[in-house]
Design an enzyme around this catalytic site. Structure first.
Site, PDB file in Angstrom:
ATOM      1  N   THR A 162      51.303 122.483  -3.312  1.00 19.42           N
ATOM      2  CA  THR A 162      51.445 121.392  -2.079  1.00 19.42           C
ATOM      3  C   THR A 162      50.218 121.953  -1.178  1.00 19.42           C
ATOM      4  O   THR A 162      49.775 122.954  -1.149  1.00 19.42           O
ATOM      5  CB  THR A 162      52.859 121.896  -1.414  1.00 19.42           C
ATOM      6  OG1 THR A 162      52.626 123.427  -1.044  1.00 19.42           O
ATOM      7  CG2 THR A 162      54.156 121.836  -2.313  1.00 19.42           C
ATOM      8  N   HIS A 163      49.699 121.060  -0.337  1.00 21.25           N
ATOM      9  CA  HIS A 163      48.720 121.031   0.331  1.00 21.25           C
ATOM     10  C   HIS A 163      47.322 121.259  -0.127  1.00 21.25           C
ATOM     11  O   HIS A 163      46.684 122.125   0.151  1.00 21.25           O
ATOM     12  CB  HIS A 163      49.151 122.033   1.616  1.00 21.25           C
ATOM     13  CG  HIS A 163      50.431 121.748   2.347  1.00 21.25           C
ATOM     14  ND1 HIS A 163      50.318 120.777   3.353  1.00 21.25           N
ATOM     15  CD2 HIS A 163      51.499 122.076   2.120  1.00 21.25           C
ATOM     16  CE1 HIS A 163      51.509 120.813   3.733  1.00 21.25           C
ATOM     17  NE2 HIS A 163      52.413 121.610   3.165  1.00 21.25           N
ATOM     18  N   SER A 284      23.605 114.096 -15.966  1.00 16.97           N
ATOM     19  CA  SER A 284      22.796 113.759 -15.175  1.00 16.97           C
ATOM     20  C   SER A 284      21.384 113.679 -15.512  1.00 16.97           C
ATOM     21  O   SER A 284      21.097 114.198 -16.449  1.00 16.97           O
ATOM     22  CB  SER A 284      23.049 114.814 -14.139  1.00 16.97           C
ATOM     23  OG  SER A 284      21.792 115.097 -13.268  1.00 16.97           O
ATOM     24  N   LYS A 290      24.688 119.131 -16.420  1.00 16.68           N
ATOM     25  CA  LYS A 290      25.716 118.378 -16.011  1.00 16.68           C
ATOM     26  C   LYS A 290      26.701 117.457 -16.977  1.00 16.68           C
ATOM     27  O   LYS A 290      26.085 117.157 -17.797  1.00 16.68           O
ATOM     28  CB  LYS A 290      25.564 117.541 -14.881  1.00 16.68           C
ATOM     29  CG  LYS A 290      25.049 118.179 -13.528  1.00 16.68           C
ATOM     30  CD  LYS A 290      26.075 119.198 -12.887  1.00 16.68           C
ATOM     31  CE  LYS A 290      27.260 118.046 -12.310  1.00 16.68           C
ATOM     32  NZ  LYS A 290      26.925 117.554 -10.955  1.00 16.68           N
ATOM     33  N   GLU A 297      36.147 108.682 -11.740  1.00 16.46           N
ATOM     34  CA  GLU A 297      35.603 108.668 -10.411  1.00 16.46           C
ATOM     35  C   GLU A 297      35.462 107.018 -10.094  1.00 16.46           C
ATOM     36  O   GLU A 297      35.937 106.522  -9.045  1.00 16.46           O
ATOM     37  CB  GLU A 297      34.337 109.242 -10.132  1.00 16.46           C
ATOM     38  CG  GLU A 297      34.313 110.654 -10.028  1.00 16.46           C
ATOM     39  CD  GLU A 297      33.018 111.173  -9.844  1.00 16.46           C
ATOM     40  OE1 GLU A 297      32.659 112.180  -9.172  1.00 16.46           O
ATOM     41  OE2 GLU A 297      32.144 110.987 -10.857  1.00 16.46           O
ATOM     42  N   GLN A 329      42.573  77.617  -2.939  1.00 11.27           N
ATOM     43  CA  GLN A 329      41.785  77.790  -4.147  1.00 11.27           C
ATOM     44  C   GLN A 329      41.021  79.215  -4.058  1.00 11.27           C
ATOM     45  O   GLN A 329      40.704  79.798  -5.102  1.00 11.27           O
ATOM     46  CB  GLN A 329      40.783  76.542  -3.873  1.00 11.27           C
ATOM     47  CG  GLN A 329      39.818  76.843  -4.925  1.00 11.27           C
ATOM     48  CD  GLN A 329      38.662  75.459  -4.890  1.00 11.27           C
ATOM     49  OE1 GLN A 329      39.202  74.576  -5.133  1.00 11.27           O
ATOM     50  NE2 GLN A 329      37.630  75.560  -4.688  1.00 11.27           N
ATOM     51  N   LYS A 332      42.231  82.793  -6.267  1.00 12.50           N
ATOM     52  CA  LYS A 332      42.213  83.218  -7.908  1.00 12.50           C
ATOM     53  C   LYS A 332      41.114  84.332  -8.041  1.00 12.50           C
ATOM     54  O   LYS A 332      41.392  85.376  -8.612  1.00 12.50           O
ATOM     55  CB  LYS A 332      41.542  82.006  -8.920  1.00 12.50           C
ATOM     56  CG  LYS A 332      42.854  81.021  -9.027  1.00 12.50           C
ATOM     57  CD  LYS A 332      42.453  79.734  -9.428  1.00 12.50           C
ATOM     58  CE  LYS A 332      43.288  78.523  -8.835  1.00 12.50           C
ATOM     59  NZ  LYS A 332      42.981  78.451  -7.363  1.00 12.50           N
TER      60      LYS A 332
HETATM   61  N1  ARG Z   1      41.062  73.589  -7.490  1.00 12.91           N
HETATM   62  C1  ARG Z   1      42.300  73.583  -6.584  1.00 12.91           C
HETATM   63  C2  ARG Z   1      42.851  75.073  -6.461  1.00 12.91           C
HETATM   64  O1  ARG Z   1      42.638  75.909  -7.060  1.00 12.91           O
HETATM   65  C3  ARG Z   1      43.185  72.656  -7.371  1.00 12.91           C
HETATM   66  C4  ARG Z   1      43.952  71.915  -6.473  1.00 12.91           C
HETATM   67  C5  ARG Z   1      43.197  70.754  -5.677  1.00 12.91           C
HETATM   68  N2  ARG Z   1      44.109  70.150  -5.158  1.00 12.91           N
HETATM   69  C6  ARG Z   1      43.712  69.179  -3.754  1.00 12.91           C
HETATM   70  N3  ARG Z   1      44.471  68.605  -3.205  1.00 12.91           N
HETATM   71  N4  ARG Z   1      42.608  69.033  -3.455  1.00 12.91           N
HETATM   72  O2  ARG Z   1      43.718  74.919  -5.395  1.00 12.91           O
END
Ligand code: ARG
Length: 468
Positions: A162-163, A284, A290, A297, A329, A332
């Site tokens: 601990t610690h 290294s 090393k 890491e 958009q 993603k």
């Molecule tokens: N490429 C757009 C997205 O990933 C798709 C939807 C586009 N819709 C629009 N009304 N322009 O959100």
């Protein structure tokens, strides 16, 4: 310089006189990132076309043309023969445009009652549901690597900290099973997130739902969704499923980072608790001796990305009004980055753990420093009817005395110990030797080898049922 003429977008350009400025076009193109959704986009379109046929919006012949075209596109993409065009913005319009080229007029009907707003939400859910399963399986593989090690080392002792200070003896198997538990929670969090992800937005269209007689329930079933969304406005703007996954991945990230931190410490020359395989170590460029734990890491450092991505997504969402806004958009890049990092680091950490050779002798030796069984001595006095607070105080004095003599409490003569309390007798040795004291912690959750082995058995049993 001749002015570059931009063509009006063929899919939505009806009301426009001129095309988008080239900077605006490249700024808004997302295809480089969202082309990863091609499989679920095609899967979604095939199922949607089938439902359009059921609603008598397209004929059997048109359906067959559309399906053929989509399957051809799938092949083209898989074989890297598809020409992705950023001028067509995203994966959806690239595929639709190619479908029109292949299947003609039939393809122009595929978007009936559908918007890219419900399309992208559907595609992303399907994609992430699959990724959630992949990551869950990787978690299981990592847990299996941990279990195999824990089984071998269920009896080996090491100092529990601990610690970061020596606290009480534990078994190496018990420590490894602590990692197992962290990952078990991660697994259940992912399953939980997947439950809420499995809701189909398709049929919400742009924001207000569809007037066409689309059998949404059947569509959901075809696509493997458990439910259909109940409010079209919410359905096209909701990204909670992305946030929840990103958050679960950040927690996995910090778990992996913490495990790596321990491995890094253990592999240092001072600790020398484990030896990492050459396969996951690096040298290294200047110091010939090393052998560095770079992979661990990089997992520890890279986990920051999962946190950054979660923060990015949270701030992306916080001021958005209903319903669809183009800001969405941006979701993603964040979530894909977290998914990729998590997949790689889970696989890599399993390799690290499989190849990790513990130095059980060094771990054992370190159990004979740090007055490691002081708590057990206090427990001994409690069993002899001394109130715990009093026992704590007496043992504190014994520890102080041993330290002035630069000794460990187990090295003191019984007669010397008896100067502090007459309750101490010969049987105290069982409470001073770390190899003995671990045996007593056999309640569920404790470090006793018998109990750790029991947990390993239970874990093995439940793991075999979990793979998706
Ligand atoms: N490429 C757009 C997205 O990933 C798709 C939807 C586009 N819709 C629009 N009304 N322009 O959100």
């Amino acid at each position: 310089m001749a002015k570059k003429e931009n063509k009006v977008n063929a899919l939505w350009g009806g009301r426009f006189n001129s095309g988008t400025n080239h900077l605006a076009q490249s700024f808004s193109a997302s295809v480089d990132i969202d082309k990863r959704l091609f499989k679920t986009d095609i899967q979604g379109s095939i199922a949607y076309a089938e439902i359009l046929k059921k609603a008598n919006i397209i004929s059997a012949k048109e359906l067959s043309k559309i399906k053929k075209g989509l399957k051809k596109i799938l092949e083209e993409i898989i074989q890297d023969k598809f020409n992705w065009d950023p001028a067509l913005e995203d994966v959806h319009m690239n595929i639709e445009s190619r479908l029109t080229a292949i299947s003609g007029i039939a393809a122009k009907k595929i978007h009936t009652g559908r918007s890219r707003n419900d399309q992208v939400a559907t595609d992303l859910r399907l994609f992430l549901m699959e990724k959630t399963d992949d990551i869950s399986n990787l978690l299981i593989s990592l847990q299996e690597s941990i279990l195999s090690k824990a089984e071998i080392y269920a009896d080996s002792i090491m100092p529990g900290l601990t610690h970061l200070q020596i606290a009480q003896p534990v078994t190496f198997g018990h420590h490894l099973m602590a990692w197992y538990e962290m990952l078990a929670r991660d697994y259940s969090r992912l399953q939980d997130a997947k439950e809420r992800m499995s809701v189909m937005p398709l049929g919400s269209a742009a924001l207000s739902g569809t007037r066409f007689n689309i059998d949404r329930k059947l569509l959901a079933k075809k696509l493997g969704f458990k439910e259909i969304s109940k409010n079209s406005m919410d359905a096209v703007s909701d990204r909670d499923f992305v946030l929840e996954l990103a958050s679960s991945l950040s927690i996995i990230g910090i778990h992996l980072s913490r495990v790596c931190e321990e491995i890094i410490i253990w592999s240092s020359s001072q600790y020398n608790y484990v030896n990492l395989s050459d396969e996951v170590s690096t040298g290294s460029s200047i110091m010939p001796q090393k052998k560095n734990p770079d992979m661990t890491e990089l997992i520890r450092g890279g986990a920051s990305k999962t946190i950054a991505n979660l923060m990015g997504l949270l701030s992306l969402m916080k001021n958005l009004p209903l319903t669809y806004n183009r800001d969405l958009q941006e979701d993603k890049a964040f979530i894909f980055n977290s998914v990729d990092f998590t997949e790689d680091s889970l696989a890599l950490l399993a390799l690290v753990i499989e190849g990790m050779q513990p130095n059980t002798e060094k771990m054992r030796q370190d159990c004979f420093i740090g007055q490691i069984t002081a708590t057990d001595l206090a427990d001994y006095l409690v069993e002899k009817n001394m109130p715990f607070r009093k026992a704590h105080e007496v043992v504190g004095k014994i520890v102080a005395h041993a330290e002035t003599k630069k000794m460990q409490i187990f090295e003191l003569e019984i007669s010397e110990l008896r100067k502090f309390t007459k309750l101490i007798e010969d049987d105290v040795v069982n409470y001073l030797n770390p190899e003995k004291t671990i045996l007593a912690r056999k309640q569920t959750g404790g470090t006793a080898p018998t109990q750790v082995k029991r947990e390993i058995r239970v874990a093995k049993n439940s793991l075999s049922k979990r793979r998706l």
